[in-house]
Every structure is written in C-alpha cells, then in structure tokens.
Design an enzyme around this catalytic site. Sequence first.
Site, PDB file in Angstrom:
ATOM      1  CB  CYS A 107      -0.951  -0.016   1.186  1.00  0.00           C
ATOM      2  SG  CYS A 107      -1.789  -1.585   1.378  1.00  0.00           S
ATOM      3  CG  HIS A 164      -3.361   2.857   2.262  1.00  0.00           C
ATOM      4  ND1 HIS A 164      -3.947   2.512   1.074  1.00  0.00           N
ATOM      5  CD2 HIS A 164      -3.375   1.741   3.040  1.00  0.00           C
ATOM      6  CE1 HIS A 164      -4.293   1.238   1.120  1.00  0.00           C
ATOM      7  NE2 HIS A 164      -3.966   0.760   2.301  1.00  0.00           N
ATOM      8  CG  ASN A 190      -6.770  -1.405   1.564  1.00  0.00           C
ATOM      9  OD1 ASN A 190      -6.078  -1.022   0.621  1.00  0.00           O
ATOM     10  ND2 ASN A 190      -6.261  -1.807   2.721  1.00  0.00           N
TER      11      ASN A 190
HETATM   12  O1  UT7 Z   1      -3.763  -1.743   3.622  1.00  0.00           O
HETATM   13  C1  UT7 Z   1      -3.148  -1.924   4.843  1.00  0.00           C
HETATM   14  C2  UT7 Z   1      -3.455  -3.236   5.386  1.00  0.00           C
HETATM   15  N1  UT7 Z   1      -4.548  -3.417   6.269  1.00  0.00           N
HETATM   16  C3  UT7 Z   1      -5.040  -2.551   7.176  1.00  0.00           C
HETATM   17  O2  UT7 Z   1      -4.745  -1.395   7.230  1.00  0.00           O
HETATM   18  C4  UT7 Z   1      -6.018  -3.109   8.175  1.00  0.00           C
HETATM   19  C5  UT7 Z   1      -5.927  -2.431   9.521  1.00  0.00           C
HETATM   20  N2  UT7 Z   1      -6.861  -3.036  10.461  1.00  0.00           N
HETATM   21  C6  UT7 Z   1      -8.198  -2.863  10.398  1.00  0.00           C
HETATM   22  O3  UT7 Z   1      -8.695  -2.135   9.547  1.00  0.00           O
HETATM   23  C7  UT7 Z   1      -9.065  -3.561  11.423  1.00  0.00           C
HETATM   24  O4  UT7 Z   1      -8.260  -4.178  12.384  1.00  0.00           O
HETATM   25  C8  UT7 Z   1     -10.028  -4.619  10.789  1.00  0.00           C
HETATM   26  C9  UT7 Z   1     -11.110  -3.935   9.988  1.00  0.00           C
HETATM   27  C10 UT7 Z   1      -9.252  -5.570   9.908  1.00  0.00           C
HETATM   28  C11 UT7 Z   1     -10.707  -5.416  11.901  1.00  0.00           C
HETATM   29  O5  UT7 Z   1     -11.392  -4.555  12.786  1.00  0.00           O
HETATM   30  P1  UT7 Z   1     -11.393  -4.857  14.354  1.00  0.00           P
HETATM   31  O6  UT7 Z   1     -12.213  -3.814  14.992  1.00  0.00           O
HETATM   32  O7  UT7 Z   1      -9.940  -4.980  14.763  1.00  0.00           O
HETATM   33  O8  UT7 Z   1     -12.192  -6.202  14.428  1.00  0.00           O
HETATM   34  P2  UT7 Z   1     -11.691  -7.630  14.975  1.00  0.00           P
HETATM   35  O9  UT7 Z   1     -10.740  -8.262  14.033  1.00  0.00           O
HETATM   36  O10 UT7 Z   1     -11.272  -7.486  16.411  1.00  0.00           O
HETATM   37  O11 UT7 Z   1     -13.046  -8.440  14.962  1.00  0.00           O
HETATM   38  C12 UT7 Z   1     -14.111  -8.119  15.868  1.00  0.00           C
HETATM   39  C13 UT7 Z   1     -15.212  -9.147  15.681  1.00  0.00           C
HETATM   40  C14 UT7 Z   1     -14.713 -10.600  15.728  1.00  0.00           C
HETATM   41  O12 UT7 Z   1     -15.723 -11.348  16.367  1.00  0.00           O
HETATM   42  P3  UT7 Z   1     -15.541 -11.786  17.918  1.00  0.00           P
HETATM   43  O13 UT7 Z   1     -14.264 -12.566  17.988  1.00  0.00           O
HETATM   44  O14 UT7 Z   1     -15.494 -10.472  18.666  1.00  0.00           O
HETATM   45  O15 UT7 Z   1     -16.762 -12.572  18.167  1.00  0.00           O
HETATM   46  C15 UT7 Z   1     -14.672 -10.999  14.282  1.00  0.00           C
HETATM   47  O16 UT7 Z   1     -14.862 -12.370  14.083  1.00  0.00           O
HETATM   48  O17 UT7 Z   1     -15.819  -8.974  14.405  1.00  0.00           O
HETATM   49  C16 UT7 Z   1     -15.831 -10.233  13.712  1.00  0.00           C
HETATM   50  N3  UT7 Z   1     -15.713  -9.968  12.290  1.00  0.00           N
HETATM   51  C17 UT7 Z   1     -16.768  -9.731  11.503  1.00  0.00           C
HETATM   52  N4  UT7 Z   1     -18.082  -9.714  11.748  1.00  0.00           N
HETATM   53  C18 UT7 Z   1     -18.907  -9.429  10.731  1.00  0.00           C
HETATM   54  C19 UT7 Z   1     -14.569  -9.862  11.551  1.00  0.00           C
HETATM   55  N5  UT7 Z   1     -14.881  -9.570  10.269  1.00  0.00           N
HETATM   56  C20 UT7 Z   1     -16.240  -9.496  10.220  1.00  0.00           C
HETATM   57  C21 UT7 Z   1     -17.142  -9.214   9.184  1.00  0.00           C
HETATM   58  N6  UT7 Z   1     -18.459  -9.185   9.482  1.00  0.00           N
HETATM   59  N7  UT7 Z   1     -16.755  -8.949   7.922  1.00  0.00           N
END
Ligand code: UT7
Length: 324
Positions: free
Chosen positions: A111, A249, A279
């Site tokens: 990115c 980004h 993204n």
């Molecule tokens: O381009 C550069 C590379 N990438 C990035 O910049 C990504 C940077 N990170 C992020 O944007 C965030 O960390 C994410 C969007 C990837 C994740 O957000 P988060 O608030 O850290 O969520 P999480 O991974 O802690 O997930 C929270 C919950 C989990 O459920 P439990 O364990 O709390 O029951 C996940 O299983 O949300 C669940 N979950 C979803 N639920 C519905 C994860 N993805 C989804 C989804 N729909 N698509």
Amino acid sequence: MKVKIVGTGRCVPSNVVTNDMLSTFLDTSDQWIYSRTGIKQRYISTGESNSQLCIEAAKKALKNANLNGKDIDLIIVATITPDKVTPATACLVQSAIGASSAMAFDISAACSGFVYGINIASQFINSKAYNNALIIGGEVLSKILDWQDRSICVLFGDGAGAAILSRSEEDCIKSIECVSVGEKSDCLTCDGLELKNIYVPHQEEFSNNISMNGKEIFRFAVRVIENSIERILNENNLTFDDIDYVIPHQANSRIIEAVIKAKGYDKEKFYMNMSQYGNTSAASIPIALDELNKNGLLKEGMKLILIGFGGGLTYGSALINWKK
Ligand code: UT7
C-alpha cells in the site's frame, strides 16, 4: 525536488459489489463493515486485468497532462498483484501507450507503493536522467483474497490510479521519506509461487491469499500517519493550518479518525473515499489524488500530504506543492 505532478488518471472495474451483496454469501452485514471500516462498496474485476486497468489509468493521466506516450521515459507500476511474473506490468503499459524509449519496471511495496514510486521517479527527474515519468498504483486484489474469510475479503477492492511527474522550476515534491520495517513482515503476508519441482511434490495445503494481523497494522498505521504529518510540518516550518489536504492510504476510516481525535486535526482536510472503493492497496492514493484533481478541488499552490502504509511493513510520505 524540482519535480511536479502534471497529470492524473484512474480506472476501476465495472462491477460494483456492495456490503449487502457480500452478506448474501458471508456471515457479515453492511452495519458491521461500514461501522468498522467506513467501506460501503468496492469494485471487483469480472475480467479486467491489472494491466488493462493500469493502461486505462495511464491514458487518462497522459490526456490530463497533455502529453503522449512518446514523451514518457520512465514507467513504474507499484503492484502486489501483477498479471504475470514476467513481463512486468510496466512493460505491458509501455507497449500500450507507445513509450518506446522508456525504462519500465514494477515495484512491490504494497500500500506504500505509489509513494515509493514517486520517490524513485523524483530522484531520476531531479538528477535530469529522465524528463517525464508515469507512476501507477494498480491492483486486482480480488485474486488474492479468500472469499470465505469475512475478516479479510470485505476490506479490499480492485483499481488503478496514475500520475505523471515532470521537471519543475520549483521544489514541488518535498520531504519525501520511504521506510521499510522488515521485522514486522509477518503482519501482512501473501505467498508467491509454490516451490514445486522434481524434488518437491505439490503441496496440497498451498494457498496464496492475503493474511494479516489487522489490529497490529491498525496501530502501526495510526502511528505512521501521526509521525509523518509532524515530520513534514517540522521540516518545512509549517503548521497544520498551512496544509490543504492529507491523502492517506484508504484502508479504514477509523484509522484516520483515530489520528484526527488524538491530534485535534480538522477532519475536512483528510480526503477519504474508501466508502466507494474499499482498500485498493497501491492504487488508493493515486485514485484519491485523481478524484481531487478531476473534481477541481486542487488549486495552484495548495499543499498536499500523501501518506502510504502497509505490507512489508512499509510506509512513505511526501509534501506536494500542487502546480500543474
Ligand atoms: O492496507 C493496509 C493493510 N490493512 C489494514 O490497514 C487493516 C488495519 N486493520 C483494520 O482495519 C481492522 O483491524 C479490521 C477492519 C481488519 C478489523 O477490525 P477490528 O475492529 O480490529 O475487528 P476484529 O478483528 O477485532 O473483529 C471483531 C469481531 C470478531 O468477532 P468476535 O471474535 O469479537 O466474536 C470478528 O470475528 O468482528 C468479527 N468480524 C466480523 N463480523 C462481521 C470480523 N470480520 C467481520 C465481518 N463481518 N466482515
């Protein structure tokens, strides 16, 4: 550096995929995706290749710059999803636009790739080795997503953005910095080609999809944006009031909102369009830049800060004095 951006262009696939469409085959919802990321929809290829998207974005940037392919002597495509291992995507672009005397190659900085490309091209132009460079960030990330993994596939989209750099009388690209943090390479990975030869049999488990530590990258990204803005302001004796737009980004609106909250910056100055594109990795900054340009939001003398971050881990930032 005595280099300016003289034209921009973008191209995305025709197929729009909304969050609701994803929720028909994944356990997810528009509510979850939008509230956690700011993404509403993304463009997903149904046949457009990375090079086709790059070529179209390049043609639009040439038109915007009033140049033709023969004027271009350097082409850099930043991508982690090239059509082919060889030739480079940049060589396919070169052929399509008739830049017959250009040096053309791809770079892999995820990115941050577009800012890395601007840095490399600016050095060549500033040193007078080349006159006009075409920098493209292009991705078909949908090729490297596990479409059953809701934590990853909802985040990304396909597209390409391009910019043309030319020599300038004034220093229009300033304080450019590109840094790689290889010790954090495990945070975002996607395997390349499988090791498969007469001594090593095919591995049934082999997969080349993106996997990442979202929380760690989130923290890294917030720190990178905060530090990059402060570095650029300090180096140029500016305050945030002097900046017209920050183009970060477009990974997640919450990353940008965390910076705004911590630093008290004016939210209006942070350009965000991930709601429409998701993204798009290396393409996200040049797509955003082209939107600003084509919507007539950029005026001569404006100060823009570009900030990329991502796989590598890598990051890069620059101050651009807009002068077409
Ligand atoms: O381009 C550069 C590379 N990438 C990035 O910049 C990504 C940077 N990170 C992020 O944007 C965030 O960390 C994410 C969007 C990837 C994740 O957000 P988060 O608030 O850290 O969520 P999480 O991974 O802690 O997930 C929270 C919950 C989990 O459920 P439990 O364990 O709390 O029951 C996940 O299983 O949300 C669940 N979950 C979803 N639920 C519905 C994860 N993805 C989804 C989804 N729909 N698509």
